[in-house]
Design an enzyme around this catalytic site. Structure first.
Site, PDB file in Angstrom:
ATOM      1  N   GLU A 138      20.719 -11.728  23.785  1.00  0.00           N
ATOM      2  CA  GLU A 138      19.447 -11.088  23.448  1.00  0.00           C
ATOM      3  C   GLU A 138      19.645  -9.643  22.987  1.00  0.00           C
ATOM      4  O   GLU A 138      19.001  -9.188  22.039  1.00  0.00           O
ATOM      5  CB  GLU A 138      18.495 -11.143  24.651  1.00  0.00           C
ATOM      6  CG  GLU A 138      18.124 -12.553  25.100  1.00  0.00           C
ATOM      7  CD  GLU A 138      17.514 -13.393  23.995  1.00  0.00           C
ATOM      8  OE1 GLU A 138      16.899 -12.831  23.075  1.00  0.00           O
ATOM      9  OE2 GLU A 138      17.658 -14.622  24.053  1.00  0.00           O
ATOM     10  N   HIS A 141      20.710  -9.448  19.347  1.00  0.00           N
ATOM     11  CA  HIS A 141      19.628  -9.487  18.359  1.00  0.00           C
ATOM     12  C   HIS A 141      19.128  -8.071  18.054  1.00  0.00           C
ATOM     13  O   HIS A 141      18.885  -7.727  16.893  1.00  0.00           O
ATOM     14  CB  HIS A 141      18.454 -10.312  18.903  1.00  0.00           C
ATOM     15  CG  HIS A 141      18.619 -11.793  18.750  1.00  0.00           C
ATOM     16  ND1 HIS A 141      18.890 -12.400  17.549  1.00  0.00           N
ATOM     17  CD2 HIS A 141      18.523 -12.802  19.669  1.00  0.00           C
ATOM     18  CE1 HIS A 141      18.955 -13.714  17.715  1.00  0.00           C
ATOM     19  NE2 HIS A 141      18.748 -13.975  19.003  1.00  0.00           N
TER      20      HIS A 141
END
Length: 272
Positions: A138, A141
């Site tokens: 995550e 990203h």
């Protein structure tokens, strides 16, 4: 075609060519029609609103683990970026790590480093290293500005659609364009774009978690558990925003040795 229509099309093309940023992990140019100076404040405000509307868990061993893993991932990311010529890349990031009471099997990192882990994913991650797989992905990203790229791609997609509707005078042809462009741009462009981001985040996240001292071999194991939990309910890869579980497991397994080599450059040779 009128001068107005030509001008509009030229603007759309120019935006796609000249509004660019550089992905520090790949060195490639990426679309950046929205700057981080615009994106980060909005992201921070939305994050604060989300926290105010949801139950944040504090002080528990799980909450402390989320913070601990997040901090290690952030430090590892900065070490990697500094070593590769991107000193100061994270200056505008405002790292924050929160565990939220929600049964969803999910976690996310907003642009600028605002992270949420849902309690529902912890039975799947099982261990601190499993959580590092998720949080590394995550965070990747955010580091690669995937949110910025998706917004930019959506603007271009909308711009081309609008230009087509302006340029095509015949109603029947315009309706056909809208039908085929809508499906074609989604399946042929936007979904592959999203899957490419997921694959890129898997790789970046794997490297960062390894530099942070977490065993990258565990990434494939996590996705095996994810796959078992999905019970084959995922859509075909062609119609999905994510690679198939099988593709992901194979890719992570192949990348793990390289991630260990990357970590060794930072003196990390044993893993949690």
């Amino acid at each position: 075609m009128s001068n107005l229509k030509k001008t509009y099309l030229m603007i759309v093309v120019a935006l796609g060519i000249f509004a660019c940023a550089t992905n520090p992990f790949t060195g490639k140019k990426t679309m950046a029609l929205v700057s981080n100076d615009q994106l980060f404040p909005t992201s921070f405000a939305q994050y604060n609103q989300f926290l105010s509307e949801n139950k944040v868990i504090e002080g528990t061993s799980d909450a402390k683990m989320v913070t601990r893993v997040g901090q290690k991932i952030a430090v590892a990311a900065e070490r990697w970026l500094n070593a590769n010529g991107y000193v100061g890349y994270l200056n505008d990031y405002k790292w924050e790590y929160n565990l939220v009471d929600d049964d969803a099997i999910n976690a996310w990192c907003m642009p600028g480093g605002k992270i949420v882990v849902y309690t529902g994913i912890l039975p799947v991650t099982q261990t601190e290293t499993g959580l590092a797989v998720v949080m590394g992905h995550e965070v990747a990203h955010a580091l690669a500005n995937h949110g910025q790229q998706r917004m930019s791609a959506a603007y271009v997609q909308q711009g081309v659609a609008l230009a087509g509707n302006i340029a095509i005078q015949n109603e029947k042809d315009r309706n056909a364009f809208n039908q085929y462009y809508g499906v074609g741009s989604q399946v042929g462009v936007m979904l592959p774009f999203s899957r490419a981001h997921e694959t890129e985040a898997d790789k970046i996240g794997l490297y960062i978690m390894a530099v942070a001292g977490y065993n990258p071999d565990e990434a494939a194991e996590l996705w095996k558990r994810m796959s078992a939990g999905s019970e084959g309910q995922a859509p075909p890869e062609l119609l999905s925003t994510h690679p198939s579980n099988e593709s992901r497991i194979a890719n992570l397994t192949a990348l793990a040795p390289t991630a260990k080599q990357e970590a060794a450059k930072f003196g990390v040779t044993t893993f949690k």
